[in-house]
Design a protein around this motif. Structure first.
Motif, PDB file in Angstrom:
ATOM      1  N   LEU A  59       0.827  -1.205   0.000  1.00 41.23           N
ATOM      2  CA  LEU A  59       0.000   0.000   0.000  1.00 41.23           C
ATOM      3  C   LEU A  59       0.865   1.260   0.000  1.00 41.23           C
ATOM      4  CD1 LEU A  59      -2.688  -1.180   2.563  1.00 41.23           C
ATOM      5  CD2 LEU A  59      -3.070  -0.725   0.137  1.00 41.23           C
ATOM      6  N   SER A  60       1.988   1.220   0.701  1.00 40.29           N
ATOM      7  CA  SER A  60       2.882   2.381   0.721  1.00 40.29           C
ATOM      8  C   SER A  60       3.542   2.599  -0.629  1.00 40.29           C
ATOM      9  CB  SER A  60       3.955   2.203   1.800  1.00 40.29           C
ATOM     10  OG  SER A  60       3.365   2.135   3.078  1.00 40.29           O
ATOM     11  N   ALA A  61       3.650   1.536  -1.430  1.00 40.67           N
ATOM     12  CA  ALA A  61       4.238   1.672  -2.764  1.00 40.67           C
ATOM     13  C   ALA A  61       3.325   2.446  -3.712  1.00 40.67           C
ATOM     14  CB  ALA A  61       4.529   0.289  -3.342  1.00 40.67           C
ATOM     15  N   VAL A  62       2.046   2.539  -3.383  1.00 40.91           N
ATOM     16  CA  VAL A  62       1.096   3.210  -4.276  1.00 40.91           C
ATOM     17  C   VAL A  62       1.444   4.682  -4.450  1.00 40.91           C
ATOM     18  CG1 VAL A  62      -1.317   3.924  -4.542  1.00 40.91           C
ATOM     19  CG2 VAL A  62      -0.769   1.588  -3.821  1.00 40.91           C
ATOM     20  N   THR A  63       1.854   5.364  -3.379  1.00 40.04           N
ATOM     21  CA  THR A  63       2.128   6.802  -3.467  1.00 40.04           C
ATOM     22  C   THR A  63       3.251   7.124  -4.456  1.00 40.04           C
ATOM     23  OG1 THR A  63       1.279   7.270  -1.257  1.00 40.04           O
ATOM     24  CG2 THR A  63       2.842   8.841  -2.181  1.00 40.04           C
ATOM     25  N   PRO A  64       4.425   6.492  -4.381  1.00 43.23           N
ATOM     26  CA  PRO A  64       5.450   6.808  -5.396  1.00 43.23           C
ATOM     27  C   PRO A  64       5.051   6.361  -6.802  1.00 43.23           C
ATOM     28  CG  PRO A  64       6.186   5.028  -3.960  1.00 43.23           C
ATOM     29  CD  PRO A  64       4.964   5.599  -3.333  1.00 43.23           C
ATOM     30  N   ILE A  65       4.278   5.292  -6.911  1.00 42.28           N
ATOM     31  CA  ILE A  65       3.826   4.857  -8.232  1.00 42.28           C
ATOM     32  C   ILE A  65       2.905   5.899  -8.847  1.00 42.28           C
ATOM     33  CG2 ILE A  65       2.411   3.144  -9.432  1.00 42.28           C
ATOM     34  CD1 ILE A  65       3.488   1.073  -7.405  1.00 42.28           C
ATOM     35  N   VAL A  66       1.937   6.352  -8.076  1.00 41.79           N
ATOM     36  CA  VAL A  66       1.005   7.368  -8.574  1.00 41.79           C
ATOM     37  C   VAL A  66       1.738   8.679  -8.852  1.00 41.79           C
ATOM     38  CG1 VAL A  66      -0.979   8.789  -7.929  1.00 41.79           C
ATOM     39  CG2 VAL A  66      -1.006   6.334  -7.475  1.00 41.79           C
ATOM     40  N   THR A  67       2.691   9.024  -7.994  1.00 42.23           N
ATOM     41  CA  THR A  67       3.473  10.232  -8.223  1.00 42.23           C
ATOM     42  C   THR A  67       4.191  10.167  -9.573  1.00 42.23           C
ATOM     43  OG1 THR A  67       3.815  10.505  -5.845  1.00 42.23           O
ATOM     44  CG2 THR A  67       5.314  11.680  -7.304  1.00 42.23           C
TER      45      THR A  67
END
Length: 511
Positions: free
Chosen positions: A132-140
């Motif tokens: 779930l924490s990986a979602v933020t850099p991916i979306v960024t």
């Protein structure tokens, strides 16, 4: 070149993957909120097996932060190497499946393979937390369509993620835990994550692995129904059960987080099953004239065994109880036979705050029997807390408290030292080996009862009461007690490492 069919693209400009700002914000907000929900609920799942201690909380928070750090790093690194759109759906879906399975897996492991509990617990937090924490850099990465807006995009999504984490924390602590079982929270969250995964996959690739992941979520729900370690009731603070006594038809044991906290005979409140309650009764019966009504305050309620005893043996006694868990109070009324006319007024409040509301000199008796897991809440152990207890007691008032410790008894020694700072007379009741009266025996640890007052208490009569109630307990006071306490440091609001001093091995508050 003239006649070209397309405009030139500047070197180094990131491609536009077509993820809109609203969709990006929803994904970052939701995934960040989900991480905090998992972290808080994990504490509730582990409390029955590891205790609700500072160490347990620190461990869970540390694992969650590790997951956030690792997931953020790994998500950003992979997003630079492959199409980021291919990563979001699997991250949400797999984390959802793991979250939904967590209650059944943890409870089954705790019962059948306790040696593996810490490892399994770490994985059930690390895996979904990292994904779930990986979602933020991916979306960024997806939103960085122009290098000129890097700061704006990163700052906006970072802020959205922080707000999501705040909402997840507040929603779980103030709403979800008080209204839903923890298994229901995690299965519901897992379902939402799988649905989110399906929507992302359908929108970006036109297909989805959601059917398979949905089967995992359903399996998690079914497994939770049959997994061991379930609760009769999940309160705001505890996993609670009421267990009938097979040898006494009207006997009931209140079990909180797997630990026996109270025994109540719903037809005969003078039945005192636990040895420490018999010790408290012996102290109070020796300290005050027989059948005299008292004004009492109780820090901690549980099954309200001792307030019931006072109501039965001292008609007219008024007992005010500070019990922080409203769910436990409902159990007292619905399953343990508490009646409104018993002279027992229960307030759902923190014990320290409850003390502050009492008038000076308004109580004959204060009873300390509050536990968070297997230890007394630290803020009820300090010199400042005991000064407030002394304030509410009248000149002949008495403070009596249940303590638990093992091993070197470091916490119990520190608490006796704390009371000696506040009251003129202090005594300790327990098994001879535990309180230093039998140096030839090995201390097994367990329950102790400490008494404190500004007037002498008839310890001979107290010992007679202990013997009459068939306990093996003795009383330490004076030089013997001072020698046992040694150089233990009093606890204060500024320094009270209760969880570190306590050795809670094989503890049962109702021993």
């Amino acid at each position: 070149m003239t006649g070209s069919s397309s405009s030139p693209v500047a070197e180094g400009t990131p491609p536009d993957y077509g993820l809109g700002p609203r969709a990006a914000a929803v994904l970052v907000f939701g995934s960040s909120a989900a991480v905090l929900v998992v972290e808080i609920v994990a504490l509730r799942l582990l409390a029955p097996y590891l205790g609700l201690t500072l160490e347990t909380s620190t461990m869970v928070i540390g694992i969650a932060l590790t997951a956030i750090a690792f997931g953020s790093w790994l998500g950003g690194r992979i997003a630079d190497q492959v199409n980021p759109l291919r990563l979001i759906g699997p991250s949400l879906g797999v984390s959802g499946a793991v979250v939904a399975l967590t209650p059944a897996v943890l409870r089954t492991t705790a019962e059948w393979a306790p040696a593996l509990l810490l490892l399994i617990a770490a994985l059930t937090i690390l895996v979904p937390g990292a994904l779930l924490s990986a979602v933020t850099p991916i979306v960024t990465k997806l939103r960085l369509t122009s290098l000129a807006e890097t700061g704006t995009v990163v700052g906006r999504l970072s802020g959205v993620g922080t707000v999501g984490a705040i909402v997840g924390t507040v929603l779980t602590g103030f709403v979800l835990v008080s209204r839903l079982p923890v298994s229901g929270i995690l299965i519901g969250l897992g379902t939402l994550l799988v649905v989110g995964s399906a929507l992302v996959e359908w929108r970006t690739r036109g297909w989805s692995s959601a059917p398979a992941l949905t089967l995992v979520v359903v399996a998690g729900g079914l497994a939770t129904m049959v997994a061991p370690g379930g609760c009769d009731t999940e309160t705001r603070y505890h996993c609670a059960r009421v267990v009938a006594d097979p040898d006494r038809g009207s006997g009931r044991t209140l079990v909180l987080d797997g630990v026996r906290h109270s025994y109540v005979d719903i037809h005969d409140p003078t039945v005192l099953q636990f040895e420490y309650v018999r010790a408290i009764a012996s102290v109070v019966d020796a300290a005050f004239p027989k059948a005299e009504a008292l004004d009492a305050h109780h820090l901690g309620g549980g099954g309200l065994t001792f307030p019931r005893y006072l109501a039965a043996t001292r008609p007219g006694t008024r007992s005010l109880v500070s019990e922080i868990d409203g769910g436990v109070v409902r159990i007292d009324r619905d399953q343990l036979g508490l009646r409104a006319h018993d002279g027992i007024d229960v307030r759902v409040e923190d014990g320290r705050l409850g003390l502050r509301r009492l008038d000076a000199g308004s109580r004959d008796l204060v009873v300390g029997d509050a536990f968070g897991g297997v230890s007394v809440p630290w803020h009820l152990t300090t010199v400042e807390a005991m000064t407030d207890v002394r304030r509410v007691l009248n000149e002949d008032g008495l403070y009596v408290a249940n303590l638990i410790d093992h091993g070197g008894m470091a916490f119990a020694r520190a608490e006796v030292a704390t009371l000696a700072e506040t009251f003129e007379h202090v005594a300790l009741l327990g098994k001879p080996a535990d309180i230093g009266l039998d140096p030839t025996a090995t201390s097994a640890g367990g329950n102790l009862v400490v008494i404190a007052s500004n007037r002498p208490v008839d310890l001979c009569a107290t010992q007679e009461g202990l013997d009459a109630r068939q306990t093996s307990w003795k009383i330490a006071t004076g030089e013997a007690l001072a020698s046992w306490v040694g150089d233990a440091q009093p606890l204060t609001d500024d320094y009270a490492p209760v969880d570190q001093l306590l050795q809670p091995y094989s503890v049962r508050p109702g021993a």
